[in-house]
Every structure is written in C-alpha cells, then in structure tokens.
Design a protein around this motif. Structure first.
Motif, PDB file in Angstrom:
ATOM      1  N   THR A 183      -8.349  -7.732  -8.303  1.00 18.69           N
ATOM      2  CA  THR A 183      -7.580  -8.858  -7.807  1.00 18.69           C
ATOM      3  C   THR A 183      -8.183 -10.146  -8.352  1.00 18.69           C
ATOM      4  O   THR A 183      -9.339 -10.158  -8.808  1.00 18.69           O
ATOM      5  CB  THR A 183      -7.553  -8.872  -6.268  1.00 18.69           C
ATOM      6  N   ARG A 231      -3.512  -7.076  -2.928  1.00 23.65           N
ATOM      7  CA  ARG A 231      -2.803  -8.246  -3.447  1.00 23.65           C
ATOM      8  C   ARG A 231      -3.294  -8.512  -4.863  1.00 23.65           C
ATOM      9  O   ARG A 231      -4.487  -8.540  -5.131  1.00 23.65           O
ATOM     10  CB  ARG A 231      -3.100  -9.465  -2.577  1.00 23.65           C
ATOM     11  N   ARG A 232      -2.380  -8.751  -5.790  1.00 20.75           N
ATOM     12  CA  ARG A 232      -2.776  -8.938  -7.185  1.00 20.75           C
ATOM     13  C   ARG A 232      -3.534 -10.244  -7.385  1.00 20.75           C
ATOM     14  O   ARG A 232      -4.409 -10.331  -8.247  1.00 20.75           O
ATOM     15  CB  ARG A 232      -1.579  -8.827  -8.120  1.00 20.75           C
ATOM     16  N   TYR A 234      -4.656 -14.322  -5.262  1.00 20.34           N
ATOM     17  CA  TYR A 234      -4.582 -15.285  -4.174  1.00 20.34           C
ATOM     18  C   TYR A 234      -4.674 -16.694  -4.767  1.00 20.34           C
ATOM     19  O   TYR A 234      -5.438 -16.928  -5.701  1.00 20.34           O
ATOM     20  CB  TYR A 234      -5.735 -15.078  -3.187  1.00 20.34           C
ATOM     21  N   GLN A 311      -3.283 -15.747   2.674  1.00 18.27           N
ATOM     22  CA  GLN A 311      -3.766 -14.474   3.192  1.00 18.27           C
ATOM     23  C   GLN A 311      -2.774 -13.805   4.134  1.00 18.27           C
ATOM     24  O   GLN A 311      -2.868 -12.605   4.376  1.00 18.27           O
ATOM     25  CB  GLN A 311      -5.097 -14.704   3.919  1.00 18.27           C
TER      26      GLN A 311
END
Length: 337
Positions: A183, A231-232, A234, A311
């Motif tokens: 990520t 999640r790829r 943030y 998030q």
C-alpha cells in the motif's frame, strides 16, 4: 498494548522526520523495530527512544542506494528479531534547485536513494515475504507522486517512479494470488529536519509548501496503513486531496499556478548559503541527532480531519447514501402532501 501481537517492522530513513516519528509510534505498541539510516547519531538516539517506549530496536547503518547493504540488513533483521512482518520504505534525499542547476551526479544520487532505495527495500522484503505468503509493504509517498512542482525535479521524478513501480508490483502480486500486501501513503508537506539539511541552491532557506503538518500525523497514517493494507493507497491532508484532484481536472491551470507561486512558497525569508553541501552525499545526523521535527513547529498542524476521512471512506460513503435516501424520502413526502 494488551492483546496486540508485536511485529517485526523495518523502517528506512528511521533516524529523523517521518521515519523517526513512526518508530516512536510503533514502539509504543511493543513492536520489534529495525531502524535503517545513514546517520549513526540519529540512529542511536532513535533506538534509545524505541527501547524506552517499550519496543525493541535494532539499528543498522545503511545507505539504501546500495542494494547489497539493504539485503544484508534484511538478513540480519530476521536473524536477530525474527521474520519481517512489515517493511516501511521512507528514506529519501533531494536537491532544491531548477533542473538546469542540478548536476547529473546529484540527480542520479537523488534517484538512487529516493526511488531505487524503495525498489531495493521492496525486493529485500519480498524475497522473505513471498515464500511465507504473508507480509505488508508500506511505501511512504507524497502528493508529488502525482503532481510535480518546480525546484524539485529529481524528487518529483522519483516519487512518480515509486507510484508506477508500486502499481506494477501490485498487479503482479494479484496475478500470483499472493497474500503479501503493498500500500502507499501519499503525504502532504511535513515539518521534518530535511529542510534544514537538504542540498539547496536557493537564495533563501527551504521550506515545505504550506499547509505544513507535524510528522506525527504522517506516523499515524503509516501505522493505520500497515494495519489495513488492503487499501491500495491513502491520502493524508486536505492539501494532498486538493492538489491531486486539481491536477486530475485542470493540470495546465495548475502548471501556471505553480509557476507563479512555487518558487516563493518553498522558501522562507531567511538567507541560505547556496554552497552548503547538505546531506546529499553525507548524513547530516552522523554526529548530531536532529530528531523528528524541523524548524516549523509554530506553523505545523498536529492533526487533520481528512486523515480520519481517508481511513473511514466506507463509513462516509454509507453516510452519504443514508443522507441522500433521507432527502429523497422527504422530497417524496413533500410532493405527496
């Protein structure tokens, strides 16, 4: 932290700035931390902080531009602290100057540390994680991974390269049905010591483009990404979101805006010696520890609501759907009355 299993975590660039703040945060949860950086004074101080906070520290002086050094550090980490659970790539260097005033050797050095250092760290992690079919790699990125700005051509190029490299790697891991996760965390301007020791040919002291955030904000984002790597990527800070969205919608307009504002926004009013070599070739914290914070504490924000939003985008989406549904129901009621 009660009930939480401690992990072995590698952090590059751990002696200062974001890496240092992240080490402090993960130490408080009892993790075993492998601290990689060039500056021995900074590394020693970081290791002392980790041990005092309840973690376990292994400090290894490493130049991440050397693939053999990185691989050797990874091997030592597993020999002494056990299998690596999380690898956080964070080390970088930069040159503040117009592209035509950056020497080819300087440009190559920035690329080797800031881009290839990530590639070498990722490879060292994958060589150990892939056979076990578990592990997490966190790439500390920047809004500049999508949007280049003047006076940082080498750094922006490296961050763009990390973005493309990480996307390609993610596809390969998905193809192989690997449970190793990667990520990326795109950061805003952060108050780190780099602006005091960076190689700069600018007439005035370098600064991050406001708004500026404290490194603890970045550390919280990295911790969360390491815990939630599905999640790829943030985005941290409203300024990051605004920059990336503006670049997607009106990049030519942003070109002109940054051409007009980008030079002044990256300099304070204080004079700077353009012949100062900075930390490009030698660490600035070899003999003196500079800690996590830079010179901009009075101007730096300690929190950002956008980080929570990044998030919890699923909750926000559900909330938006609920609000839209409620509005539609009210509309129907009004039309029927």
């Amino acid at each position: 932290m009660p009930g939480r299993v401690s992990r072995t975590v590698v952090i590059t660039g751990a002696s200062g700035g974001i890496g240092r703040a992240t080490a402090r945060r993960l130490a408080a949860r009892g993790d075993r931390l492998v601290l990689l950086a060039r500056g021995e004074a900074g590394l020693t101080a970081a290791a002392d902080e980790v041990n005092r906070a309840g973690g376990t520290a292994l400090a290894i002086p490493v130049d991440v531009a050397d693939a053999d050094e990185v691989a050797a550090a990874a091997a030592r980490a597993e020999d002494e602290l056990g299998p690596i659970d999380v690898w956080i790539n964070n080390a970088f260097t930069s040159v503040f100057a117009p592209f035509t005033r950056v020497d080819p050797a300087e440009f190559r050095r920035v690329t080797e540390v800031t881009y290839l250092g990530y590639a070498y760290g990722t490879r060292a992690a994958l060589d150990r994680m892939v056979p076990r079919d578990r592990g997490t790699i966190v790439q500390v990125g920047s809004a500049l991974a999508y949007r280049g700005i003047p006076l940082q051509s080498a750094y922006c190029g490296a961050k763009h390269a990390i973005q493309g490299f990480t996307e390609a790697l993610r596809c390969e891991l998905l193809h192989d049905h690997s449970r190793v996760r990667v990520t990326m965390v795109q950061m805003p301007a952060v108050n780190t010591p780099q602006f005091g020791w960076v190689r700069s040919r600018l007439p005035r002291h370098a600064q991050p483009v406001p708004p500026i955030f404290q490194p603890e904000v970045a550390a919280r984002a990295i911790e969360y990404a390491a815990d939630h790597p599905r999640r790829r990527e943030y985005w941290v800070g409203g300024s990051t979101v605004a920059t990336l969205l503006a670049n997607a919608v009106a990049p030519a307009l942003l070109d002109r805006y940054l051409a007009h504002t980008g030079y002044a926004a990256q300099q304070t009013g204080e004079p700077h010696d353009p012949h100062d070599p900075g930390n490009l070739w030698k660490p600035a914290d070899q003999e003196v520890d500079h800690g996590a914070h830079g010179d901009f504490d009075r101007r730096a924000h300690r929190r950002t609501a956008q980080l929570w939003a990044s998030q919890h985008h699923g909750l926000l989406a559900l909330g938006a759907v609920a609000v839209a549904g409620a509005a539609a129901a009210v509309g129907r009621s009004l039309r029927g009355s």
